[in-house]
Design an enzyme around this catalytic site. Structure first.
Site, mmCIF file in Angstrom:
data_model
loop_
_atom_site.group_PDB
_atom_site.id
_atom_site.type_symbol
_atom_site.label_atom_id
_atom_site.label_comp_id
_atom_site.label_asym_id
_atom_site.label_seq_id
_atom_site.Cartn_x
_atom_site.Cartn_y
_atom_site.Cartn_z
ATOM 1 N N LYS A 1 -34.886 -35.433 -17.588
ATOM 2 C CA LYS A 1 -35.494 -35.965 -16.605
ATOM 3 C C LYS A 1 -35.584 -37.191 -16.739
ATOM 4 O O LYS A 1 -35.320 -38.476 -15.793
ATOM 5 C CB LYS A 1 -36.040 -34.784 -15.618
ATOM 6 C CG LYS A 1 -35.768 -34.063 -14.578
ATOM 7 C CD LYS A 1 -36.749 -32.490 -14.627
ATOM 8 C CE LYS A 1 -36.437 -31.217 -13.948
ATOM 9 N NZ LYS A 1 -37.106 -30.083 -14.460
ATOM 10 N N GLN B 1 -43.606 -29.851 -13.520
ATOM 11 C CA GLN B 1 -42.902 -29.092 -14.346
ATOM 12 C C GLN B 1 -43.160 -27.643 -14.504
ATOM 13 O O GLN B 1 -44.024 -27.287 -14.460
ATOM 14 C CB GLN B 1 -42.530 -29.413 -15.595
ATOM 15 C CG GLN B 1 -41.982 -28.769 -16.865
ATOM 16 C CD GLN B 1 -40.450 -28.859 -15.730
ATOM 17 O OE1 GLN B 1 -39.976 -29.530 -15.617
ATOM 18 N NE2 GLN B 1 -39.501 -27.967 -15.275
ATOM 19 N N ASP C 1 -40.019 -31.853 -5.528
ATOM 20 C CA ASP C 1 -38.754 -30.641 -6.041
ATOM 21 C C ASP C 1 -38.443 -29.986 -4.507
ATOM 22 O O ASP C 1 -37.960 -28.854 -4.515
ATOM 23 C CB ASP C 1 -39.781 -29.958 -6.939
ATOM 24 C CG ASP C 1 -39.286 -29.640 -7.969
ATOM 25 O OD1 ASP C 1 -37.868 -30.299 -8.485
ATOM 26 O OD2 ASP C 1 -40.702 -29.606 -9.575
#
Ligand code: NDP
Length: 315
Positions: free
Chosen positions: A53, A97, A120
């Protein structure tokens, strides 16, 4: 005739090319979108995901930073770091994460993220926007699947679509996105009875299960579109022989690399039965990071352009 492969890498390139134009425009307005990733503990897969990422940010010229916390970090430690990032103007997107260690209250941490920076799309506010059809930040993997279908020329409106899997991360938000595209959506899960005949009615069949090769020929309506979200790692020749009846390539891969990535769909059956399908790897996976970049740019645009308007307006 073998099914058409929906190439996730190619679609990712198209999305990134579109995004590069938007980033240039933002930079010309003095805005460099920024993403901060919080990584807890030493899960090797999580480290690889975050590294990829950060790399994606760098190649697009976005600002990025990685915040690493020890595996014994508490919920409070994480919420404190999230709070700092919420207040930092240079950070447009905050990524936690997952999975977090067991002592951490994952939901509490996700809810601490400013919804405007929730790239997200997992904050209840953004999920609420999704339910009510208002613009917000949408979870990356489901958004990527819609892009594959749209850019792959698959008609969603009016289609019978079955999603196998009802997670908050994939199945549920995807159902809402596909409803927005006017699909007729059914969601199946581990308690669904007679799954194969149900699946065989679907024009678009999406497997987000986490069980290697669960979806076989009997699940697939001839010429249907099959989207394989699953990521499973096989490590023994027996597992591979069970999944691949014809090709010996995966066995060679196992010898060379020690493991082979497979999806939830029996790949040879998908190729024979479907009209179009996403491979694993190289299908849905590449889109997830691309959509994270899209969300980061979108978040920067909304928040900082709004700020500019407010500042200009108050002069
Ligand atoms: P979860 O484990 O959270 O959800 C799995 C879902 O599958 C559940 O709803 C479960 O049902 C259902 N399920 C399990 N077994 C069966 C069965 N035998 N029959 C029917 N349904 C079943 O997983 P995620 O949604 O997070 O991920 C799904 C897969 O997608 C995983 O392999 C994951 O690695 C992969 N993934 C890939 C991404 C990518 O970028 N390509 C991103 C995110 C995930 P129930 O709710 O009843 O337990």
């Amino acid at each position: 005739m073998a099914a058409r492969v929906l190439d996730g890498n190619k679609i990712r390139e198209e999305i990134i090319a579109d995004l590069a134009v938007e980033i240039r425009e933002l930079k010309a307005a003095g805005i460099t979108p920024g993403l901060a990733a919080i990584l807890v503990g030493d899960n090797p897969a999580s480290h690889i995901y975050v590294r990829n990422k950060v790399k994606a940010c760098q190649s697009l010229g976005l600002y990025s930073e990685k915040i690493e916390l020890p595996s014994e970090a508490s919920t409070e430690d994480l919420i404190k770091r999230v709070g700092e990032l919420n207040r930092r103007d240079s950070v447009d997107g905050i990524l936690i994460q997952l999975p977090l260690p067991p002592q951490v209250d994952t939901q509490a941490v996700l809810e601490a993220v400013d919804p405007a920076k929730d790239v997200d799309g997992l904050h209840p506010v953004n999920l609420g926007y999704l339910v009510s059809g208002r613009p917000g930040l949408v979870p990356c993997t489901p958004a990527g699947i819609v892009e594959i279908l749209r850019r792959g020329g698959i008609a969603m409106a009016g289609s019978q679509t079955l999603i196998i899997g009802r997670s908050n991360l994939v199945g549920k938000p995807l159902a809402l996105l596909l409803l927005r595209e006017h699909a007729t959506v059914t969601i199946a899960h581990s308690r669904t009875r007679a799954l194969a005949p149900l699946a065989r009615q679907a024009d678009i069949l999406i497997a987000a299960i986490g069980q290697p090769g669960l979806v076989t020929a009997e699940f697939i309506k001839p010429h249907a579109t099959v989207i394989d979200v699953g990521i499973n790692r096989l490590t023994t020749p027996e597992e591979i022989r069970r999944l691949y009846r014809q090709s010996s390539v995966p066995l060679h891969q196992l010898e060379a690399k020690g493991s082979v990535l497979v999806g939830d769909v029996q790949p040879e059956d998908a190729s024979e039965m479907a009209g179009a399908f996403t491979p694993v790897p190289g299908g849905v996976g590449p889109l997830t990071i691309a959509m994270l970049m899209v969300n980061s740019v979108r978040a920067a645009k909304r928040r900082r352009m709004d700020q500019k308007k407010t500042t200009t307006g108050s002069r």
